[in-house]
Design an enzyme around this catalytic site. Sequence first.
Site: not given
Length: 103
Positions: A32, A50
């Site tokens: 990320r 996520n």
Amino acid sequence: MNESDANESETEDDRVRAHVFVSGRVQGVYYRASTREAAEERDVDGWVRNLDDGRVEAVFEGSEDAVEALVEWCHTGSSAAVVEDVDVTYEEPQGESGFRVRW
């Protein structure tokens, strides 16, 4: 309409939005944060997060070339990631501004 107005509307018309799901070993491997850095380098707006099923979901908005480059980047991702699949759907831009990691 003056020239700057025309350029601004062309810019909005040229924006694309990609909704991306990335599967593989993509959580706990700096995916990320790396996605955010890659998006900022390419001047792409959107977000990344996520999912409970182990995938990463992201939305990218920007110029077609920049968004396509970021989608391609997703196939590799962060250096510790092992990407198995990238599923991309193109949608109408929603006016994303900036890029953030969502929780």
